[in-house]
Scaffold this motif. Structure first.
Motif, PDB file in Angstrom:
ATOM      1  N   VAL A  75       5.615  -8.001  -4.631  1.00  0.00           N
ATOM      2  CA  VAL A  75       5.749  -9.385  -4.283  1.00  0.00           C
ATOM      3  C   VAL A  75       6.776  -9.776  -5.218  1.00  0.00           C
ATOM      4  O   VAL A  75       7.632 -10.627  -4.787  1.00  0.00           O
ATOM      5  CB  VAL A  75       4.411  -9.968  -4.703  1.00  0.00           C
ATOM      6  CG1 VAL A  75       4.581 -11.382  -5.005  1.00  0.00           C
ATOM      7  CG2 VAL A  75       3.169  -9.668  -3.775  1.00  0.00           C
ATOM      8  N   GLY A  76       6.752  -9.591  -6.383  1.00  0.00           N
ATOM      9  CA  GLY A  76       7.734  -9.995  -7.333  1.00  0.00           C
ATOM     10  C   GLY A  76       9.282  -9.627  -6.865  1.00  0.00           C
ATOM     11  O   GLY A  76      10.362 -10.369  -6.709  1.00  0.00           O
ATOM     12  N   GLY A 110       0.247  -9.081   2.709  1.00  0.00           N
ATOM     13  CA  GLY A 110      -0.386  -7.922   2.606  1.00  0.00           C
ATOM     14  C   GLY A 110      -0.257  -7.746   0.847  1.00  0.00           C
ATOM     15  O   GLY A 110      -1.373  -7.359   0.252  1.00  0.00           O
ATOM     16  N   GLU A 111       1.002  -7.661   0.331  1.00  0.00           N
ATOM     17  CA  GLU A 111       1.135  -7.512  -1.023  1.00  0.00           C
ATOM     18  C   GLU A 111       0.578  -8.437  -1.639  1.00  0.00           C
ATOM     19  O   GLU A 111      -0.095  -8.100  -2.782  1.00  0.00           O
ATOM     20  CB  GLU A 111       2.555  -7.349  -1.323  1.00  0.00           C
ATOM     21  CG  GLU A 111       3.386  -6.492  -0.719  1.00  0.00           C
ATOM     22  CD  GLU A 111       4.792  -6.606  -0.527  1.00  0.00           C
ATOM     23  OE1 GLU A 111       5.588  -6.000  -0.101  1.00  0.00           O
ATOM     24  OE2 GLU A 111       5.147  -7.775  -0.942  1.00  0.00           O
ATOM     25  N   GLY A 112       0.300  -9.793  -1.368  1.00  0.00           N
ATOM     26  CA  GLY A 112      -0.474 -10.731  -2.080  1.00  0.00           C
ATOM     27  C   GLY A 112      -1.767 -10.483  -1.979  1.00  0.00           C
ATOM     28  O   GLY A 112      -2.459 -10.697  -3.114  1.00  0.00           O
ATOM     29  N   ILE A 113      -2.490 -10.228  -0.927  1.00  0.00           N
ATOM     30  CA  ILE A 113      -3.848 -10.007  -0.773  1.00  0.00           C
ATOM     31  C   ILE A 113      -4.225  -8.638  -1.767  1.00  0.00           C
ATOM     32  O   ILE A 113      -5.297  -8.797  -2.556  1.00  0.00           O
ATOM     33  CB  ILE A 113      -4.199  -9.911   0.795  1.00  0.00           C
ATOM     34  CG1 ILE A 113      -4.093 -11.100   1.410  1.00  0.00           C
ATOM     35  CG2 ILE A 113      -5.579  -9.182   0.648  1.00  0.00           C
ATOM     36  CD1 ILE A 113      -4.462 -11.067   2.759  1.00  0.00           C
ATOM     37  N   ALA A 114      -3.565  -7.714  -1.808  1.00  0.00           N
ATOM     38  CA  ALA A 114      -3.643  -6.524  -2.579  1.00  0.00           C
ATOM     39  C   ALA A 114      -3.587  -6.808  -3.984  1.00  0.00           C
ATOM     40  O   ALA A 114      -4.284  -6.264  -4.616  1.00  0.00           O
ATOM     41  CB  ALA A 114      -2.408  -5.462  -1.993  1.00  0.00           C
ATOM     42  N   THR A 115      -2.452  -7.600  -4.314  1.00  0.00           N
ATOM     43  CA  THR A 115      -2.498  -7.825  -5.550  1.00  0.00           C
ATOM     44  C   THR A 115      -3.604  -8.660  -6.188  1.00  0.00           C
ATOM     45  O   THR A 115      -4.181  -8.272  -7.326  1.00  0.00           O
ATOM     46  CB  THR A 115      -1.274  -9.012  -5.976  1.00  0.00           C
ATOM     47  OG1 THR A 115      -0.083  -8.256  -5.633  1.00  0.00           O
ATOM     48  CG2 THR A 115      -1.130  -9.386  -7.312  1.00  0.00           C
ATOM     49  N   LEU A 116      -4.102  -9.763  -5.402  1.00  0.00           N
ATOM     50  CA  LEU A 116      -5.263 -10.475  -5.844  1.00  0.00           C
ATOM     51  C   LEU A 116      -6.521  -9.677  -6.019  1.00  0.00           C
ATOM     52  O   LEU A 116      -7.442  -9.659  -6.838  1.00  0.00           O
ATOM     53  CB  LEU A 116      -5.351 -11.787  -5.052  1.00  0.00           C
ATOM     54  CG  LEU A 116      -4.128 -12.663  -5.173  1.00  0.00           C
ATOM     55  CD1 LEU A 116      -4.406 -13.931  -4.313  1.00  0.00           C
ATOM     56  CD2 LEU A 116      -4.184 -13.245  -6.677  1.00  0.00           C
ATOM     57  N   ALA A 117      -7.000  -8.976  -4.717  1.00  0.00           N
ATOM     58  CA  ALA A 117      -8.018  -8.016  -4.612  1.00  0.00           C
ATOM     59  C   ALA A 117      -7.991  -6.865  -5.950  1.00  0.00           C
ATOM     60  O   ALA A 117      -9.167  -6.812  -6.330  1.00  0.00           O
ATOM     61  CB  ALA A 117      -8.029  -7.523  -3.392  1.00  0.00           C
ATOM     62  N   ALA A 118      -6.938  -6.497  -6.106  1.00  0.00           N
ATOM     63  CA  ALA A 118      -6.995  -5.399  -7.232  1.00  0.00           C
ATOM     64  C   ALA A 118      -7.005  -5.910  -8.466  1.00  0.00           C
ATOM     65  O   ALA A 118      -8.012  -5.297  -9.500  1.00  0.00           O
ATOM     66  CB  ALA A 118      -5.416  -4.716  -7.215  1.00  0.00           C
ATOM     67  N   LEU A 119      -6.549  -7.310  -8.997  1.00  0.00           N
ATOM     68  CA  LEU A 119      -7.069  -7.938  -9.894  1.00  0.00           C
ATOM     69  C   LEU A 119      -8.527  -8.055 -10.118  1.00  0.00           C
ATOM     70  O   LEU A 119      -8.842  -8.029 -11.137  1.00  0.00           O
ATOM     71  CB  LEU A 119      -6.372  -9.162 -10.128  1.00  0.00           C
ATOM     72  CG  LEU A 119      -6.169 -10.063 -11.359  1.00  0.00           C
ATOM     73  CD1 LEU A 119      -5.863  -9.074 -12.766  1.00  0.00           C
ATOM     74  CD2 LEU A 119      -5.483 -11.387 -11.363  1.00  0.00           C
ATOM     75  N   ALA A 120      -8.962  -8.668  -9.298  1.00  0.00           N
ATOM     76  CA  ALA A 120     -10.293  -8.828  -9.047  1.00  0.00           C
ATOM     77  C   ALA A 120     -11.286  -7.732  -9.267  1.00  0.00           C
ATOM     78  O   ALA A 120     -12.200  -7.668 -10.001  1.00  0.00           O
ATOM     79  CB  ALA A 120     -10.972  -9.491  -7.647  1.00  0.00           C
TER      80      ALA A 120
END
Length: 143
Positions: A75-76, A110-120
């Motif tokens: 994402v970055g 996709g990357e954003g969802i993966a980032t937030l779900a991985a953090l959760a």
């Protein structure tokens, strides 16, 4: 909830991997750096795909941390190279691309969802869970 988060992370990383793999040949002509753009995109695709398999296989803090690093860095990089022309950085080529298209949106979502779900998943799979599980096993053991 754990399975749902793992599926979200894996799906987001899969979208990232597919988009990077599809666009790798187009990045062969990117100038600068000692690593070609197509090689960089193939590496990102492979890392995202392997990480998706890891997160589906292991629901541990380290696997969520790995998925977070892979997805958040993607994402970055996408946002940085869209908004800023940083030029070639060491071995990395000049990946500045101030154009937006649907596949870039798919990759970012996709990357954003993966980032937030991985953090959760990382937060919810805390160290307290590991201790609680081992205590539960001790109490359940007949020996």
């Amino acid at each position: 909830m754990g399975l749902f988060l793992r599926l979200l992370v894996a799906a987001g990383l899969a979208a990232d991997a597919i988009v990077h793999w599809r666009f790798a040949p187009d990045m062969a002509y990117v100038q600068g750096g000692s690593i070609d753009g197509d090689t960089l995109f193939r590496i990102q695709a492979a890392v995202a795909a392997v990480t998706a398999v890891v997160i589906l296989t292991y629901a541990r803090r380290w696997s969520y941390a790995l998925a977070f690093v892979v997805a958040a860095s993607a994402v970055g990089a996408l946002l940085l190279y869209y908004y800023v022309d940083v030029g070639a950085i060491g071995p990395l080529p000049d990946m500045h691309e101030p154009v937006w298209y649907s596949d870039k949106t798919i990759s970012l979502v996709g990357e954003g969802i993966a980032t937030l779900a991985a953090l959760a998943g990382f937060v919810l799979t805390g160290p307290a869970d590991r201790g609680a599980r081992s205590r539960a096993r001790e109490h359940a053991s007949p020996f």
